[in-house]
Design a protein around this motif. Structure first.
Motif, PDB file in Angstrom:
ATOM      1  N   ASP A 165      -5.060  -0.427   3.160  1.00  0.00           N
ATOM      2  CA  ASP A 165      -4.210  -0.575   1.980  1.00  0.00           C
ATOM      3  C   ASP A 165      -4.511   0.519   0.959  1.00  0.00           C
ATOM      4  O   ASP A 165      -3.593   1.063   0.324  1.00  0.00           O
ATOM      5  CB  ASP A 165      -4.423  -1.947   1.346  1.00  0.00           C
ATOM      6  CG  ASP A 165      -3.855  -3.067   2.193  1.00  0.00           C
ATOM      7  OD1 ASP A 165      -3.062  -2.776   3.103  1.00  0.00           O
ATOM      8  OD2 ASP A 165      -4.215  -4.234   1.948  1.00  0.00           O
ATOM      9  N   GLN A 166      -5.797   0.849   0.802  1.00  0.00           N
ATOM     10  CA  GLN A 166      -6.159   1.909  -0.137  1.00  0.00           C
ATOM     11  C   GLN A 166      -5.600   3.253   0.312  1.00  0.00           C
ATOM     12  O   GLN A 166      -5.097   4.028  -0.493  1.00  0.00           O
ATOM     13  CB  GLN A 166      -7.679   1.997  -0.263  1.00  0.00           C
ATOM     14  CG  GLN A 166      -8.284   0.988  -1.222  1.00  0.00           C
ATOM     15  CD  GLN A 166      -9.714   1.329  -1.530  1.00  0.00           C
ATOM     16  OE1 GLN A 166     -10.580   1.262  -0.668  1.00  0.00           O
ATOM     17  NE2 GLN A 166      -9.975   1.706  -2.755  1.00  0.00           N
ATOM     18  N   LYS A 167      -5.686   3.523   1.625  1.00  0.00           N
ATOM     19  CA  LYS A 167      -5.166   4.788   2.139  1.00  0.00           C
ATOM     20  C   LYS A 167      -3.664   4.872   1.921  1.00  0.00           C
ATOM     21  O   LYS A 167      -3.124   5.948   1.626  1.00  0.00           O
ATOM     22  CB  LYS A 167      -5.505   4.924   3.621  1.00  0.00           C
ATOM     23  CG  LYS A 167      -6.987   5.169   3.890  1.00  0.00           C
ATOM     24  CD  LYS A 167      -7.289   5.210   5.372  1.00  0.00           C
ATOM     25  CE  LYS A 167      -8.771   5.422   5.639  1.00  0.00           C
ATOM     26  NZ  LYS A 167      -9.090   5.374   7.089  1.00  0.00           N
ATOM     27  N   GLN A 168      -2.976   3.748   2.067  1.00  0.00           N
ATOM     28  CA  GLN A 168      -1.530   3.766   1.845  1.00  0.00           C
ATOM     29  C   GLN A 168      -1.200   3.956   0.375  1.00  0.00           C
ATOM     30  O   GLN A 168      -0.158   4.518   0.047  1.00  0.00           O
ATOM     31  CB  GLN A 168      -0.907   2.477   2.370  1.00  0.00           C
ATOM     32  CG  GLN A 168      -0.747   2.444   3.875  1.00  0.00           C
ATOM     33  CD  GLN A 168       0.559   1.800   4.301  1.00  0.00           C
ATOM     34  OE1 GLN A 168       1.050   0.886   3.645  1.00  0.00           O
ATOM     35  NE2 GLN A 168       1.121   2.268   5.398  1.00  0.00           N
ATOM     36  N   GLN A 169      -2.068   3.487  -0.503  1.00  0.00           N
ATOM     37  CA  GLN A 169      -1.852   3.747  -1.923  1.00  0.00           C
ATOM     38  C   GLN A 169      -2.006   5.232  -2.219  1.00  0.00           C
ATOM     39  O   GLN A 169      -1.293   5.790  -3.048  1.00  0.00           O
ATOM     40  CB  GLN A 169      -2.856   2.943  -2.763  1.00  0.00           C
ATOM     41  CG  GLN A 169      -2.572   1.463  -2.838  1.00  0.00           C
ATOM     42  CD  GLN A 169      -1.364   1.131  -3.690  1.00  0.00           C
ATOM     43  OE1 GLN A 169      -1.029   1.857  -4.613  1.00  0.00           O
ATOM     44  NE2 GLN A 169      -0.695   0.036  -3.373  1.00  0.00           N
ATOM     45  N   GLN A 170      -2.944   5.890  -1.544  1.00  0.00           N
ATOM     46  CA  GLN A 170      -3.138   7.320  -1.769  1.00  0.00           C
ATOM     47  C   GLN A 170      -2.044   8.138  -1.099  1.00  0.00           C
ATOM     48  O   GLN A 170      -1.490   9.054  -1.711  1.00  0.00           O
ATOM     49  CB  GLN A 170      -4.499   7.767  -1.229  1.00  0.00           C
ATOM     50  CG  GLN A 170      -4.772   9.255  -1.470  1.00  0.00           C
ATOM     51  CD  GLN A 170      -6.087   9.717  -0.865  1.00  0.00           C
ATOM     52  OE1 GLN A 170      -6.705   8.999  -0.078  1.00  0.00           O
ATOM     53  NE2 GLN A 170      -6.515  10.906  -1.230  1.00  0.00           N
ATOM     54  N   PHE A 171      -1.747   7.826   0.168  1.00  0.00           N
ATOM     55  CA  PHE A 171      -0.766   8.589   0.930  1.00  0.00           C
ATOM     56  C   PHE A 171       0.279   7.640   1.540  1.00  0.00           C
ATOM     57  O   PHE A 171       0.246   7.341   2.736  1.00  0.00           O
ATOM     58  CB  PHE A 171      -1.451   9.372   2.052  1.00  0.00           C
ATOM     59  CG  PHE A 171      -2.378  10.460   1.588  1.00  0.00           C
ATOM     60  CD1 PHE A 171      -1.978  11.389   0.646  1.00  0.00           C
ATOM     61  CD2 PHE A 171      -3.672  10.548   2.102  1.00  0.00           C
ATOM     62  CE1 PHE A 171      -2.831  12.393   0.221  1.00  0.00           C
ATOM     63  CE2 PHE A 171      -4.534  11.545   1.685  1.00  0.00           C
ATOM     64  CZ  PHE A 171      -4.116  12.469   0.737  1.00  0.00           C
ATOM     65  N   PRO A 172       1.237   7.153   0.733  1.00  0.00           N
ATOM     66  CA  PRO A 172       2.279   6.266   1.272  1.00  0.00           C
ATOM     67  C   PRO A 172       3.168   7.013   2.267  1.00  0.00           C
ATOM     68  O   PRO A 172       3.384   8.219   2.132  1.00  0.00           O
ATOM     69  CB  PRO A 172       3.085   5.857   0.029  1.00  0.00           C
ATOM     70  CG  PRO A 172       2.227   6.232  -1.148  1.00  0.00           C
ATOM     71  CD  PRO A 172       1.407   7.392  -0.706  1.00  0.00           C
ATOM     72  N   PRO A 173       3.696   6.326   3.264  1.00  0.00           N
ATOM     73  CA  PRO A 173       4.598   6.984   4.208  1.00  0.00           C
ATOM     74  C   PRO A 173       5.881   7.475   3.533  1.00  0.00           C
ATOM     75  O   PRO A 173       6.333   6.919   2.537  1.00  0.00           O
ATOM     76  CB  PRO A 173       4.917   5.874   5.223  1.00  0.00           C
ATOM     77  CG  PRO A 173       3.789   4.905   5.101  1.00  0.00           C
ATOM     78  CD  PRO A 173       3.387   4.942   3.660  1.00  0.00           C
ATOM     79  N   CYS A 174       6.460   8.531   4.103  1.00  0.00           N
ATOM     80  CA  CYS A 174       7.744   9.066   3.625  1.00  0.00           C
ATOM     81  C   CYS A 174       8.896   8.201   4.131  1.00  0.00           C
ATOM     82  O   CYS A 174       8.757   7.434   5.079  1.00  0.00           O
ATOM     83  CB  CYS A 174       7.971  10.469   4.166  1.00  0.00           C
ATOM     84  SG  CYS A 174       6.705  11.677   3.765  1.00  0.00           S
TER      85      CYS A 174
END
Length: 262
Positions: A165-174
């Motif tokens: 979840d943290q990684k998605q906050q930093q780099f959300p998918p396009c």
């Protein structure tokens, strides 16, 4: 910019707190009355006429599901759960006799998280009435080694989920779309990838060592780098300088969308 950074760190903190709170359910969230049931006793609670009630067990924790009789009682869609511990079926969806068992061996982290989610559901919606003596609790009601092992595995799955979840906050998918005439278009918005945020970002390829492919992610292009919210020594480029990122060839470095011809 301050609002943007604040939203980012609140989102990361919320993910961690959610994981910690969920882990606490495993350790402290189940303190039923000191009733112990054998498997034979639990089988008497399938909700049929003349039987004393309607119970089911999950990870050895017994719940009174009379309020959900239309689902768990005779003829209900989930009647197979009644009067037994069918923990495995909550993750696998296998309602056959082979699947309606309490063994959790070989389940994936995602399946263990499904079990944890169901445990939260029953804890919040149904009354706990006791413990099932067997795989997860001994004759004194004490947790067995099998229960400790599955709880540890669930906590590890929760930790991995919080990291993801943290990684998605930093780099959300396009966002992306393809057409035979124009090729593939990648673009960023404030909700792309299902991750609401205060910034849109710009598209980049993300290389993760050990992972196949380079998915498109949205990257903050201003403010301090991720993990340095209070830093005053930065280039006001957000995460654009992260070495794992690659620019799409032919696209402007700060464009919020990029089209790759077919």
């Amino acid at each position: 910019a301050l609002r943007c950074r604040g939203a980012m760190w609140r989102g990361a903190a919320a993910a961690l707190l959610l994981g910690l709170a969920a882990a606490c359910l495993l350790r402290h969230g189940f303190e039923p009355r000191a009733r112990l049931l054998s498997a034979a006793e639990l089988r008497r609670y399938r909700g049929a006429p003349g039987e004393p009630g309607l119970y089911l067990a999950l990870l050895g924790r017994v719940f009174d599901v009379e309020r959900g009789r239309k689902h768990y009682g005779p003829g209900g869609a989930y009647s197979g759960f009644a009067g037994r511990d069918a923990t495995r079926a909550f993750a696998s969806g296998d309602f056959s006799p082979a699947g309606l068992v309490d063994s959790v061996s070989g389940l994936s982290p995602a399946e263990l998280l499904s079990i944890h989610s169901w445990l939260s559901f029953y804890s919040n919606n149904y009354e706990p009435v006791g413990k099932l003596v067997g795989r997860f609790y001994d004759e004194n009601g004490a947790p067995t080694e099998a229960l400790r092992e599955v709880e540890a595995a669930i906590e590890e799955a929760l930790r991995l989920q919080a990291e993801s979840d943290q990684k998605q906050q930093q780099f959300p998918p396009c966002n992306s779309e393809w057409s035979s005439a124009k090729g593939t278009r990648f673009w960023c918005s404030r909700e792309s990838g299902g991750v609401p945020r205060a910034w849109a970002g710009v598209p980049r390829r993300l290389h993760r060592p050990g992972s196949p492919g380079t998915p498109c992610v949205c990257v903050r292009s201003s403010g301090p780098p991720w993990g340095q919210p209070g830093s005053s020594q930065h280039r006001d480029r957000g995460d654009l300088d992260d070495p794992r990122l690659q620019l799409y060839e032919g696209c402007h470095p700060l464009a919020e969308q990029c089209v790759l011809p077919t």
